[in-house]
Design an enzyme around this catalytic site. Structure first.
Site, PDB file in Angstrom:
ATOM      1  N   GLY A  36       5.672  -3.969 -12.810  1.00 52.33           N
ATOM      2  CA  GLY A  36       5.975  -2.959 -13.806  1.00 52.33           C
ATOM      3  C   GLY A  36       4.855  -2.583 -14.740  1.00 52.33           C
ATOM      4  N   GLY A  38       2.066  -1.031 -13.866  1.00 50.71           N
ATOM      5  CA  GLY A  38       1.409   0.208 -13.441  1.00 50.71           C
ATOM      6  C   GLY A  38       0.335   0.018 -12.396  1.00 50.71           C
ATOM      7  CE  LYS A  39       1.307  -5.032  -9.091  1.00 46.85           C
ATOM      8  NZ  LYS A  39       2.453  -5.054 -10.032  1.00 46.85           N
ATOM      9  CB  THR A  40       1.996   1.625  -7.633  1.00 46.70           C
ATOM     10  OG1 THR A  40       2.495   0.416  -7.057  1.00 46.70           O
ATOM     11  CG2 THR A  40       2.048   2.725  -6.588  1.00 46.70           C
ATOM     12  CB  SER A  41       0.446   4.478 -11.894  1.00 43.45           C
ATOM     13  OG  SER A  41       1.836   4.668 -11.791  1.00 43.45           O
ATOM     14  CG  ASP A  63       5.339  -4.370  -3.471  1.00 41.74           C
ATOM     15  OD1 ASP A  63       6.200  -5.024  -2.869  1.00 41.74           O
ATOM     16  OD2 ASP A  63       5.432  -4.022  -4.649  1.00 41.74           O
ATOM     17  CB  THR A 534       8.454   4.431  -9.695  1.00 41.08           C
ATOM     18  OG1 THR A 534       7.570   5.523  -9.425  1.00 41.08           O
ATOM     19  CG2 THR A 534       8.123   3.286  -8.761  1.00 41.08           C
TER      20      THR A 534
END
Length: 637
Positions: A36, A38-41, A63, A534
């Site tokens: 949560g 913000g790694k993906t962003s 992931d 998300t």
């Protein structure tokens, strides 16, 4: 070499404000951190910036619950897929099931080439390769192949596309540390074992990959090749986990680290209590940052008024802050009415307590607040006179820190992978050693020290805890979605194995953990989400995965609703329209029951604050709590 951003549109914005980790990027960039944060962003925005600069970039998700498809607007596959609208950017998802099947085929093909392998032996090996540990090693095998020799010459010789940069969007911390430790673990296991690894079929199947494991280990520890970006938010828990991760990664040899603080917020005015509380808590968390993180190169990314879905939003994430859009005057009205009638956690605790006993599994994406919700529900059941065992399957367990105290009648435990692995090894050795000679015992023990034994041991511990709910309440704080689904896969595999073994035994009755999870009277699945695109999409995907296994979620919990808290801050208000859409989305078909927890100006940490969330009418939370009862918490290990 420093990135030179060319072109127009998003690339100009990136040129004006390139984050520190993009000034001289290494070939491999890992983004890791608590769920949560913000790694993906950030990883997607980074990959897009590099591609806009004219580089050939591969963005990889490790992931199992990745939402890169929604973020980038392209379906994910286990082969590189070009991203429309972003020349030079490709995306790949390491899918555990596809990776496992490809691994099985490679091992069986190698065996089939041997004239000595019979059909029965091949069938036996395929059965051996059907477990969760095969899925893990196969996923790692795919990961390791990306870190091996990928020079332009090597790729050309192998007929592969060459990428200037590979950006990894990793699973939440606990699972990622497990993944990054595997090169060292498997290399050591292979170096000292020249006989067999029964849970993975023939040892030769692993020996084929030994050179790849060694190359992956070398690449990970080379600071000229690999940078780890520790992502956090201005949050005490996320920062503490980043500090622990930094130390753990250094022990693994990954010393080239940076810190990225995402979602830094500054209130527009000091007259808004909610906005000021958010800013003050964040600034205090940053001021208290551990020295190990203060010493790292640091980048700060401001909280944005928009969801990071779509290429324009991702390009804007690392660009200079723009003016905050003014929300429509009606942005809050309709949803505020809905939230006035929403039920809170106390109502959910009442419903759960009425059953008398059972398993309550709290599930969801990393960072949505599963641990907080699980701890609060356990306290709520305790307030209502129930005996409760609160446990976690998360490798990065936070239950003890969240509770920050002990309660009479509440048993606290953790499924510790190391403890459970040793327990499993001791059990197998005790059961099988009497019939083996010294050499055979040594071989069995060597085999049991393979890294995949951990997955089997964790499943056995999970099964024990599930069975406890026959006579009491068990609240289980699960690992983030991807890791939990791997555990569910192991549960399904065990169920199929048991059904096969007991087939034809008319009077025999077997009850597997999966059957207990499928029993709605026994198990209540609580899906936790945040009011953002998300997390809601991932909760919906998790719900569908569970339903395919005939497991029906009981309720959804919407956590950290700023709309329910009330604010007039322009930036936060700009985000409320998006929150309203997500609430309407949940109310119209996703959640059969929806319970809401507002964003709290006092963090829900400690027994007193958690107890307030679930207090029954007329019951003071503090009356059930005695922080001095430190010996009441028990360990499952």
């Amino acid at each position: 070499m420093e990135v030179k951003v060319q072109g127009s549109g998003g690339s100009k914005a990136a040129q004006n404000n390139i984050a520190g980790f993009l000034r001289q990027p290494t070939r491999h960039l890992f983004f890791t951190g608590k769920g949560g944060v913000g790694k993906t962003s950030l990883s997607a925005a980074t990959a897009l910036t590099l591609a806009d600069a004219g580089k050939q970039v591969l963005l990889v998700s490790t992931d199992a619950a990745s939402n890169l498809d929604e973020m980038l607007g392209v379906a994910l596959h286990n082969t590189p897929t070009p991203v429309p609208g972003a020349p030079g950017l490709w995306v790949l998802n390491i899918d555990p099931d596809n990776a496992a099947e490809a691994y099985r085929q490679r091992v069986l093909t190698q065996m089939g080439a041997s004239a000595s392998a019979s059909a029965a032996e091949l069938a036996n090996v395929r059965e051996q390769l059907s477990g969760a540990c095969t899925t893990e090693i196969a996923s790692f095998d795919e990961f390791a192949s990306l870190l091996a020799d990928n020079s332009p010459a090597a790729n050309q010789a192998a007929g592969r596309q060459h990428f200037d940069h590979i950006v990894f969007d990793t699973a939440p911390t606990g699972h990622t540390l497990r993944l990054l430790s595997l090169p060292q673990a498997w290399s050591g296991f292979l170096a000292g074992n020249d006989r067999g690894a029964s849970c993975l079929g023939p040892h030769s199947g692993l020996k084929m990959q030994e050179a790849r494991f060694q190359a992956a280990l070398k690449a990970l520890s080379d600071p000229t090749l690999t940078t780890v970006v520790l992502v956090t938010r201005p949050d005490k828990g996320a920062i503490a986990e980043a500090a622990r991760t930094s130390a753990d990664l250094r022990e693994l040899g990954l010393s080239n680290q940076r810190l990225a603080i995402n979602g830094v917020f500054h209130a527009s005015t000091r007259s808004d209590a909610v906005a000021c509380a958010i800013e003050d808590l964040g600034q205090q968390a940053l001021a208290d940052m551990p020295p190990v993180l203060q010493a790292l190169p640091q980048d700060r990314v401001p909280l944005r008024a928009f969801d990071t879905v779509g290429l324009p939003a991702l390009r804007a994430l690392l660009a200079p802050a723009t003016a905050v859009p003014t929300p429509p005057e009606s942005a809050q009205a309709g949803t505020a009415l809905t939230l006035n009638h929403a039920q809170g956690l106390a109502a959910l605790a009442d419903e759960l307590a009425a059953a008398g006993h059972g398993l309550i599994m709290v599930m969801g994406k990393g960072g949505v607040g599963k641990t907080t919700i699980a701890a609060a529900l356990a306290l709520g059941l305790g307030q209502r006179g129930k005996s409760v065992h609160l446990s976690t399957t998360d490798p990065a367990a936070h239950l003890a820190a969240t509770l920050d105290g002990a309660v009479s009648g509440l048993q606290l435990s953790r499924i510790d992978p190391k403890v459970e692995t040793q327990r499993y090894i001791d059990k197998i050795m005790a059961a099988k050693s009497p019939g083996l000679d010294a050499q055979e015992q040594a071989l069995l023990l060597e085999d049991l020290h393979s890294p995949c034994t951990e997955e089997v041991a964790v499943f056995h511990a999970f099964s024990r805890i599930v069975s406890e709910a026959r006579s009491a309440f068990v609240v289980l704080d699960t690992a983030p979605t991807g890791h939990s689904m791997l555990l569910m896969d192991a549960t399904g595999a065990y169920h199929r194995q048991m059904m096969h073994e007991f087939e034809g035994r008319g009077s025999a009755r077997v009850v597997t953990p999966l059957m207990r999870l499928q029993d709605g009277a026994y198990t209540k699945i609580i899906l936790v989400t945040l009011p953002e695109v998300t997390p809601v999409s991932q909760a919906a995907a998790l719900q569908e995965d569970l339903r395919r296994a005939s497991v029906e979620p009981y309720a959804w919990v919407l956590n950290k609703s700023v709309l329910a808290a009330g604010t007039q801050d322009p930036l936060l208000a700009a985000r409320l329209a998006g929150e309203r859409k997500q609430i309407e989305r949940m109310n119209t078909g996703l959640a059969t029951r929806l319970f809401t927890l507002p964003w709290l100006t006092v963090p829900p940490i400690g027994l007193l604050e958690l107890g307030k969330l679930v207090s029954a009418p007329g019951v003071a939370a503090a009356a059930q709590i005695d922080g001095k009862l430190g010996t009441a918490a028990q360990s499952a290990g």
